[in-house]
Scaffold this motif. Structure first.
Motif, short mmCIF file in Angstrom:
data_model
loop_
_atom_site.label_atom_id
_atom_site.label_comp_id
_atom_site.label_asym_id
_atom_site.label_seq_id
_atom_site.Cartn_x
_atom_site.Cartn_y
_atom_site.Cartn_z
N THR A 126 0.84 -1.21 0.00
CA THR A 126 0.00 0.00 0.00
C THR A 126 0.87 1.25 0.00
N GLY A 127 1.90 1.27 0.82
CA GLY A 127 2.79 2.42 0.89
C GLY A 127 3.49 2.69 -0.43
N MET A 128 3.91 1.63 -1.11
CA MET A 128 4.57 1.81 -2.39
C MET A 128 3.58 2.27 -3.46
N MET A 129 2.33 1.82 -3.35
CA MET A 129 1.29 2.30 -4.26
C MET A 129 1.04 3.79 -4.06
N VAL A 130 1.08 4.22 -2.80
CA VAL A 130 0.91 5.65 -2.49
C VAL A 130 2.06 6.45 -3.10
N ILE A 131 3.28 5.95 -2.97
CA ILE A 131 4.44 6.64 -3.55
C ILE A 131 4.33 6.71 -5.06
N LYS A 132 3.93 5.61 -5.68
CA LYS A 132 3.78 5.59 -7.13
C LYS A 132 2.73 6.61 -7.57
N LYS A 133 1.60 6.65 -6.84
CA LYS A 133 0.52 7.60 -7.17
C LYS A 133 1.01 9.04 -7.01
N TYR A 134 1.78 9.29 -5.98
CA TYR A 134 2.30 10.64 -5.72
C TYR A 134 3.10 11.15 -6.91
N PHE A 135 3.96 10.31 -7.46
CA PHE A 135 4.77 10.74 -8.59
C PHE A 135 3.94 10.84 -9.88
N GLU A 136 2.94 9.97 -10.01
CA GLU A 136 2.06 10.06 -11.18
C GLU A 136 1.31 11.39 -11.19
N VAL A 137 0.82 11.81 -10.03
CA VAL A 137 0.10 13.07 -9.92
C VAL A 137 1.01 14.24 -10.28
N LYS A 138 2.28 14.12 -9.92
CA LYS A 138 3.25 15.17 -10.23
C LYS A 138 3.70 15.13 -11.69
N GLY A 139 3.36 14.04 -12.39
CA GLY A 139 3.82 13.87 -13.76
C GLY A 139 5.28 13.49 -13.84
N ASP A 140 5.78 12.88 -12.78
CA ASP A 140 7.18 12.49 -12.69
C ASP A 140 7.26 10.96 -12.74
N LYS A 141 7.67 10.42 -13.85
CA LYS A 141 7.65 8.98 -14.06
C LYS A 141 8.95 8.33 -13.59
N ARG A 142 9.07 8.14 -12.31
CA ARG A 142 10.27 7.51 -11.75
C ARG A 142 10.09 6.00 -11.69
N LYS A 143 11.17 5.27 -11.94
CA LYS A 143 11.05 3.83 -12.14
C LYS A 143 11.83 2.98 -11.13
N LYS A 144 12.68 3.59 -10.31
CA LYS A 144 13.57 2.81 -9.46
C LYS A 144 13.25 2.98 -7.97
N VAL A 145 13.48 1.91 -7.22
CA VAL A 145 13.42 1.96 -5.76
C VAL A 145 14.70 1.32 -5.23
N ILE A 146 15.38 2.01 -4.34
CA ILE A 146 16.62 1.52 -3.74
C ILE A 146 16.30 0.76 -2.46
N ILE A 147 16.91 -0.41 -2.30
CA ILE A 147 16.66 -1.26 -1.13
C ILE A 147 17.99 -1.80 -0.61
N PRO A 148 18.27 -1.65 0.70
CA PRO A 148 19.52 -2.18 1.26
C PRO A 148 19.61 -3.70 1.10
N ASP A 149 20.84 -4.21 1.03
CA ASP A 149 21.02 -5.65 0.85
C ASP A 149 20.64 -6.46 2.08
N SER A 150 20.40 -5.78 3.21
CA SER A 150 20.00 -6.47 4.43
C SER A 150 18.48 -6.47 4.64
N ALA A 151 17.73 -5.95 3.67
CA ALA A 151 16.29 -5.69 3.87
C ALA A 151 15.47 -6.96 4.01
N HIS A 152 14.27 -6.78 4.59
CA HIS A 152 13.28 -7.85 4.59
C HIS A 152 12.94 -8.21 3.14
#
Length: 474
Positions: A136-162
């Protein structure tokens, strides 16, 4: 222990009518031509059988449960009682707002408490679990950038992440970019700078991270991300280490999910139930799923009027029973939530210092609520793997810790004592772990064949996972 079929003795606990029903409307190919083959036992025998089975289950009421990253703490039973109150348990989910003011008031108050705890501006209680909250949180982030018209494609995740972090980002259509950890077990800032560009939507972080280490440069990371126009996502699985001392907002995060079933009471395990509320800053509140619970000064109501909402993510209003337990727990604890965090951190550091004499400690730094040992040296010297150590613990009435995670630690043993265990329990766990380390040196064959005292002994876990046999052969 015999199966219920083996206990079958021809005595039936129920009697079905002998009258033949007219089944002519059913295709004959769908009708049974032989006896169903159910066991024949009395009602009392059936009850005793399943009670005996339940007694064999391991649970927090029977012994220590130090699962790392899962917060398997004791949960007050009064919360179960409150969640079962008739006005809550029998409330129909399709009731009008007018007829469920009590439930809506509880949810509204819970939202306000979670806002205070996290420092965020708005909350959705809809997500049904931690991973669902992540999505849900990532969907919110995606929607936020769509509303801004900013088509960002990458998400950075640490190698220790869940492991759910990259899964949630990928399900939202993002490309996952891994950033390595440094020698302290924290995000490598220089490595982060190398991969940070204008195509990065967000970084997903847990703080403290899955090694149980606080990201001491989190404010620098926040500054780097925000200057790049990127957001920060906070995986709230480890919030129970910092409550009252800091919060995700102070660390610079924009989106948070919380595991109510870990941090704020509810028996956790067995697949549920859970709840994973999402909390966001003011800039993202209009992107939350609907409905959110609002108050207009006179009545509480479900608000569906969010301009850029991602829509519904759960039927009705999430797992309401879990919300009740979390609300009761937070009210019960009050400012003592800070003490809960302090005790969790103290317990973890106590265990870490006592066990590092016998097990490899990859990151020998003060930990938060959990820490990660390694069985690598024991395996190299005596042929006893981390899995063998975990199985041996079961013979001493202790549930094994999380093993083989995080992946950046070979033969990982991830231990979280929580705040609810006494020093006596911790000392007993220490003695058992030290005994196992000694047995690895002097009697490795015993450990390799463990467990010996459990109802089910060593099984071929790989075969069971890949080729499960779910068919009962009478």
């Amino acid at each position: 222990m015999d199966t219920i079929f083996e206990k079958s003795n021809g005595i039936s606990g129920i009697t079905l009518t002998d009258e033949k029903e007219d089944l002519s409307f059913i295709d004959k190919s769908l009708l049974r031509n032989s006896e169903i083959g159910l066991p024949q036992v009395s009602e009392l025998q059936a009850m005793r059988h399943y009670k005996e089975l339940s007694d064999k289950n391991f649970c927090i009421e029977k012994g220590f449960y130090p699962l790392g990253s899962c917060t398997m703490k004791y949960n007050p039973k009064v919360n179960e009682l409150l969640a079962s109150l008739e006005g809550f348990a029998n409330l129909h989910p399709l009731s009008d707002d007018f007829d469920c003011q009590g439930a809506l008031e509880l949810m509204y108050n819970l939202q306000e408490l979670l806002k205070k705890i996290t420092g965020m501006s708005a909350v959705s209680l809809l997500p049904a679990a931690g991973a669902h909250g992540e999505l849900t949180g990532m969907m919110v982030i995606k929607k936020y950038f769509e509303v801004k018209g900013d088509k960002r494609k990458k998400v950075i995740i640490p190698d220790s992440a869940h492991g759910t972090n990259p899964a949630s980002a990928h399900l939202c259509g993002f490309d996952v970019v891994s950033v390595k950890s440094n020698e302290k077990g924290q995000v490598d800032i220089e490595a982060l700078k190398e991969i940070l560009d204008k195509d990065v939507a967000a970084i997903m972080m847990t703080n403290p991270n899955t090694l149980g280490i606080f990201e001491e440069h989190v404010l620098e990371i926040s500054k780097l991300m925000h200057e790049n126009g990127s957001l920060l996502y906070y995986d709230g699985a480890n919030l129970n280490a910092v409550m009252g001392y800091t919060n995700p907002k102070l660390m610079g995060f924009d989106v948070v999910h919380l595991n109510l079933h870990k941090t704020f009471s509810t028996p956790h395990g067995g697949g549920g139930p859970g709840a994973g509320p999402v909390c966001v800053t003011d800039e993202l509140k209009d992107c939350l799923p609907v409905p959110v619970v609002d108050f207009n000064g006179e009545k509480y109501f479900r608000n569906y009027d969010l301009e850029h909402t991602i829509g519904k993510v759960k039927a009705f209003y999430g797992n309401f029973g879990v919300l009740i337990k979390a609300y009761a727990y937070i009210l019960m604890m009050g400012d003592n939530l800070k003490e809960a965090s302090a005790n969790a951190v103290l317990n973890a550091n106590y265990l870490k210092e006592k066990l590092k004499q016998a097990y490899l400690l990859p990151y020998d730094v003060p930990c938060m609520h959990e820490f990660v040992l390694s069985g690598e040296k024991i395996k190299e010297q005596y042929g006893v793997s981390t899995l063998n150590i975990a199985k041996a613990l079961m013979d001493d009435n202790t549930h094994p810790p999380t093993v083989y995670f995080p992946l950046i630690v070979h033969e990982a043993i991830m231990i979280e004592p929580t705040e609810s265990e006494t020093k006596d329990v911790l000392d007993n766990f220490i003695s058992v772990m030290l005994k196992i380390a000694k047995e690895a040196e002097n009697n490795s064959e015993k450990l390799i064949s463990a467990p010996h005292n459990t109802p089910v002994k060593r099984i071929d876990e790989t075969l069971a996972a890949r080729h499960p046999n779910l068919k009962f052969v009478q």
